[in-house]
Design a protein around this motif. Structure first.
Motif, PDB file in Angstrom:
ATOM      1  N   PHE A  92      -2.677   5.287   0.201  1.00 46.32           N
ATOM      2  CA  PHE A  92      -3.107   4.594   1.442  1.00 46.32           C
ATOM      3  C   PHE A  92      -4.602   4.904   1.605  1.00 46.32           C
ATOM      4  O   PHE A  92      -5.257   3.908   1.947  1.00 46.32           O
ATOM      5  CB  PHE A  92      -2.200   4.863   2.737  1.00 46.32           C
ATOM      6  CG  PHE A  92      -2.934   4.365   4.007  1.00 46.32           C
ATOM      7  CD1 PHE A  92      -2.929   3.076   4.248  1.00 46.32           C
ATOM      8  CD2 PHE A  92      -3.883   5.160   4.635  1.00 46.32           C
ATOM      9  CE1 PHE A  92      -3.372   2.865   5.558  1.00 46.32           C
ATOM     10  CE2 PHE A  92      -4.509   4.836   5.654  1.00 46.32           C
ATOM     11  CZ  PHE A  92      -4.448   3.650   6.114  1.00 46.32           C
ATOM     12  N   THR A  93      -4.888   5.927   1.340  1.00 43.91           N
ATOM     13  CA  THR A  93      -6.323   6.500   1.664  1.00 43.91           C
ATOM     14  C   THR A  93      -7.459   5.535   0.627  1.00 43.91           C
ATOM     15  O   THR A  93      -8.212   5.171   1.208  1.00 43.91           O
ATOM     16  CB  THR A  93      -6.603   7.847   1.071  1.00 43.91           C
ATOM     17  OG1 THR A  93      -5.574   8.660   1.772  1.00 43.91           O
ATOM     18  CG2 THR A  93      -7.963   8.446   1.438  1.00 43.91           C
TER      19      THR A  93
ATOM     20  N   ALA B 237      -6.564   2.608  -0.617  1.00 43.82           N
ATOM     21  CA  ALA B 237      -6.447   1.260  -0.158  1.00 43.82           C
ATOM     22  C   ALA B 237      -7.334   0.744   1.139  1.00 43.82           C
ATOM     23  O   ALA B 237      -7.957  -0.170   1.366  1.00 43.82           O
ATOM     24  CB  ALA B 237      -4.927   0.682   0.119  1.00 43.82           C
ATOM     25  N   ALA B 238      -7.450   1.866   2.096  1.00 43.07           N
ATOM     26  CA  ALA B 238      -8.221   1.526   3.159  1.00 43.07           C
ATOM     27  C   ALA B 238      -9.631   2.314   3.342  1.00 43.07           C
ATOM     28  O   ALA B 238     -10.302   2.274   4.533  1.00 43.07           O
ATOM     29  CB  ALA B 238      -7.293   2.427   4.427  1.00 43.07           C
TER      30      ALA B 238
ATOM     31  N   ASP C 281     -12.437   0.760   2.714  1.00 43.31           N
ATOM     32  CA  ASP C 281     -13.236  -0.316   3.135  1.00 43.31           C
ATOM     33  C   ASP C 281     -12.995  -0.764   4.340  1.00 43.31           C
ATOM     34  O   ASP C 281     -13.523  -1.852   5.024  1.00 43.31           O
ATOM     35  CB  ASP C 281     -13.458  -1.440   1.991  1.00 43.31           C
ATOM     36  CG  ASP C 281     -14.086  -0.819   0.759  1.00 43.31           C
ATOM     37  OD1 ASP C 281     -14.768  -0.040   0.727  1.00 43.31           O
ATOM     38  OD2 ASP C 281     -13.453  -1.469  -0.232  1.00 43.31           O
ATOM     39  N   ASN C 282     -11.995  -0.222   5.101  1.00 43.40           N
ATOM     40  CA  ASN C 282     -11.619  -0.592   6.276  1.00 43.40           C
ATOM     41  C   ASN C 282     -11.574   0.720   7.416  1.00 43.40           C
ATOM     42  O   ASN C 282     -10.638   1.507   7.666  1.00 43.40           O
ATOM     43  CB  ASN C 282     -10.108  -1.005   6.444  1.00 43.40           C
ATOM     44  CG  ASN C 282      -9.665  -1.798   7.629  1.00 43.40           C
ATOM     45  OD1 ASN C 282     -10.019  -1.541   8.848  1.00 43.40           O
ATOM     46  ND2 ASN C 282      -8.833  -2.810   7.560  1.00 43.40           N
ATOM     47  N   ASP C 283     -12.744   1.066   7.855  1.00 46.65           N
ATOM     48  CA  ASP C 283     -12.855   2.169   8.883  1.00 46.65           C
ATOM     49  C   ASP C 283     -11.743   2.218  10.053  1.00 46.65           C
ATOM     50  O   ASP C 283     -11.170   3.355  10.204  1.00 46.65           O
ATOM     51  CB  ASP C 283     -14.139   2.124   9.432  1.00 46.65           C
ATOM     52  CG  ASP C 283     -15.328   2.303   8.345  1.00 46.65           C
ATOM     53  OD1 ASP C 283     -14.995   2.712   7.264  1.00 46.65           O
ATOM     54  OD2 ASP C 283     -16.495   2.131   8.625  1.00 46.65           O
TER      55      ASP C 283
ATOM     56  N   LYS D  48      -8.967   0.894  10.261  1.00 42.29           N
ATOM     57  CA  LYS D  48      -7.447   1.174   9.868  1.00 42.29           C
ATOM     58  C   LYS D  48      -7.343   2.546   9.134  1.00 42.29           C
ATOM     59  O   LYS D  48      -6.319   3.420   9.609  1.00 42.29           O
ATOM     60  CB  LYS D  48      -7.011   0.214   8.616  1.00 42.29           C
ATOM     61  CG  LYS D  48      -5.667   0.436   8.232  1.00 42.29           C
ATOM     62  CD  LYS D  48      -5.458  -0.799   6.938  1.00 42.29           C
ATOM     63  CE  LYS D  48      -4.004  -0.693   6.379  1.00 42.29           C
ATOM     64  NZ  LYS D  48      -3.924  -1.480   5.401  1.00 42.29           N
ATOM     65  N   PHE D  49      -8.506   3.114   8.405  1.00 40.16           N
ATOM     66  CA  PHE D  49      -8.571   4.421   8.004  1.00 40.16           C
ATOM     67  C   PHE D  49      -8.408   5.450   8.992  1.00 40.16           C
ATOM     68  O   PHE D  49      -7.679   6.388   8.995  1.00 40.16           O
ATOM     69  CB  PHE D  49      -9.851   4.627   7.201  1.00 40.16           C
ATOM     70  CG  PHE D  49      -9.922   6.019   6.175  1.00 40.16           C
ATOM     71  CD1 PHE D  49      -9.777   5.764   4.862  1.00 40.16           C
ATOM     72  CD2 PHE D  49     -10.330   7.090   7.040  1.00 40.16           C
ATOM     73  CE1 PHE D  49      -9.629   6.818   4.268  1.00 40.16           C
ATOM     74  CE2 PHE D  49     -10.389   8.115   6.276  1.00 40.16           C
ATOM     75  CZ  PHE D  49     -10.168   8.180   4.744  1.00 40.16           C
ATOM     76  N   ASP D  50      -9.246   5.400  10.028  1.00 36.09           N
ATOM     77  CA  ASP D  50      -9.154   6.334  10.957  1.00 36.09           C
ATOM     78  C   ASP D  50      -8.025   6.368  11.879  1.00 36.09           C
ATOM     79  O   ASP D  50      -7.519   7.430  12.214  1.00 36.09           O
ATOM     80  CB  ASP D  50     -10.516   5.996  11.903  1.00 36.09           C
ATOM     81  CG  ASP D  50     -11.803   6.558  11.311  1.00 36.09           C
ATOM     82  OD1 ASP D  50     -11.746   7.169  10.283  1.00 36.09           O
ATOM     83  OD2 ASP D  50     -12.732   6.035  11.709  1.00 36.09           O
ATOM     84  N   SER D  51      -7.474   5.057  12.187  1.00 36.22           N
ATOM     85  CA  SER D  51      -6.177   5.132  13.111  1.00 36.22           C
ATOM     86  C   SER D  51      -5.095   5.860  12.181  1.00 36.22           C
ATOM     87  O   SER D  51      -4.202   6.427  12.885  1.00 36.22           O
ATOM     88  CB  SER D  51      -5.950   3.662  13.584  1.00 36.22           C
ATOM     89  OG  SER D  51      -5.838   2.853  12.610  1.00 36.22           O
ATOM     90  N   GLN D  52      -5.022   5.451  11.171  1.00 36.72           N
ATOM     91  CA  GLN D  52      -3.786   5.892  10.287  1.00 36.72           C
ATOM     92  C   GLN D  52      -3.927   7.435  10.253  1.00 36.72           C
ATOM     93  O   GLN D  52      -2.975   8.318  10.547  1.00 36.72           O
ATOM     94  CB  GLN D  52      -3.990   5.457   8.846  1.00 36.72           C
ATOM     95  CG  GLN D  52      -2.724   5.859   8.053  1.00 36.72           C
ATOM     96  CD  GLN D  52      -1.255   5.186   8.621  1.00 36.72           C
ATOM     97  OE1 GLN D  52      -1.471   4.261   9.220  1.00 36.72           O
ATOM     98  NE2 GLN D  52      -0.093   5.873   7.975  1.00 36.72           N
TER      99      GLN D  52
END
Length: 254
Positions: A119-120, A122-123, A125-127, A129-133
């Motif tokens: 997941f790390t 994959a995410a 480039d999506n700040d 999504k990355f931070d919320s996860q």
């Protein structure tokens, strides 16, 4: 004089801005030595992703070299299985108090860890999504009793097992890519852990005490947490491992 002394003994009332300042300051203090606050370059990111794909797709030459050189001690059949097993083993070696928090199946724990890394990647480039996860993951870890200071140890183990599994493929650029990726994970998770510890000091203290008690009960017992096992003809664990690898690869960017 008496009034002055009394004032000095009073605890300051901390407002929200003061608490935020304390969290920020403590975050800086608790960041591990390897932490960097720098953006990852495209080259570093590509190298890190490539190295992870080698493990996920079973194309890590160093693993097969190790297996051929020492088949009795390297009974894992895939780089992914080896990665998960050795990560758990390393974590327990350098941070034994983590052991009571894991189940007896390090294969299962290794698979969960593998999902987190996938997941790390994959995410990246999506700040949002990355931070919320990772904020959500930190909150879950808070309830388990994982403390902010432990995340740095986790990262050290990650780098160690990547180097072990990849060998020469884990060069300086690849290492820096992973350092920057995990530093970003730390920026999301550590402040959440610190804030929880400030607000729940007694609860955190009790959970840590329980972990220590559980560790002392098993300190003289042989370890029961081990993923390695003698392969069998109907090795469904390895089949499941490969299915999980294929699924994770579907979300990793090309």
């Amino acid at each position: 004089m008496g009034g002055s002394a009394s004032t000095n003994l009073e605890l300051p009332v901390q407002d929200k801005s003061g608490k935020s300042r304390n969290v920020s300051e403590l975050t800086d203090v608790l960041m591990p030595i390897y932490y960097v606050d720098e953006p990852i370059s495209e080259y570093e990111k590509d190298k890190a992703i490539k190295s992870w794909k080698m493990i996920a797709t079973g194309q890590a030459p160093e693993f097969y070299r190790l297996k051929k050189a020492d088949p009795e001690n390297v009974t894992c059949l895939t780089p992914m299985e080896f990665f998960g097993d050795r990560f758990i083993q390393r974590l327990f070696e350098v941070h034994p108090i983590a052991a009571p928090m894991f189940s007896k199946s390090s294969m299962k724990q290794g698979t969960l860890f593998f999902r987190m890394i996938a997941f790390t990647i994959a995410a990246l480039d999506n700040d949002g999504k990355f931070d919320s996860q990772f904020v959500a993951l930190a909150k879950s870890h808070n309830r388990m009793g994982i403390r902010a200071v432990e995340y740095g140890i986790f990262g050290e183990c990650l780098f160690w097992v990547l180097k072990l599994t990849l060998g020469p493929e884990y060069d300086a650029v690849t290492h820096m890519g992973w350092v920057k990726i995990f530093s970003r994970v730390l920026r999301s998770m550590i402040p959440v852990a610190i804030e929880y510890e400030i607000d729940n000091k007694e609860s955190v203290k009790n959970r840590v005490a329980s972990r220590f008690q559980a560790l002392t009960k098993t300190i003289d017992q042989p370890s029961t947490i081990r993923a390695e096992r003698t392969p069998s003809a109907d090795d469904t664990t390895v089949i499941a491992s490969q299915i999980e690898s294929d699924r994770m690869m579907s979300i990793i960017p090309n």
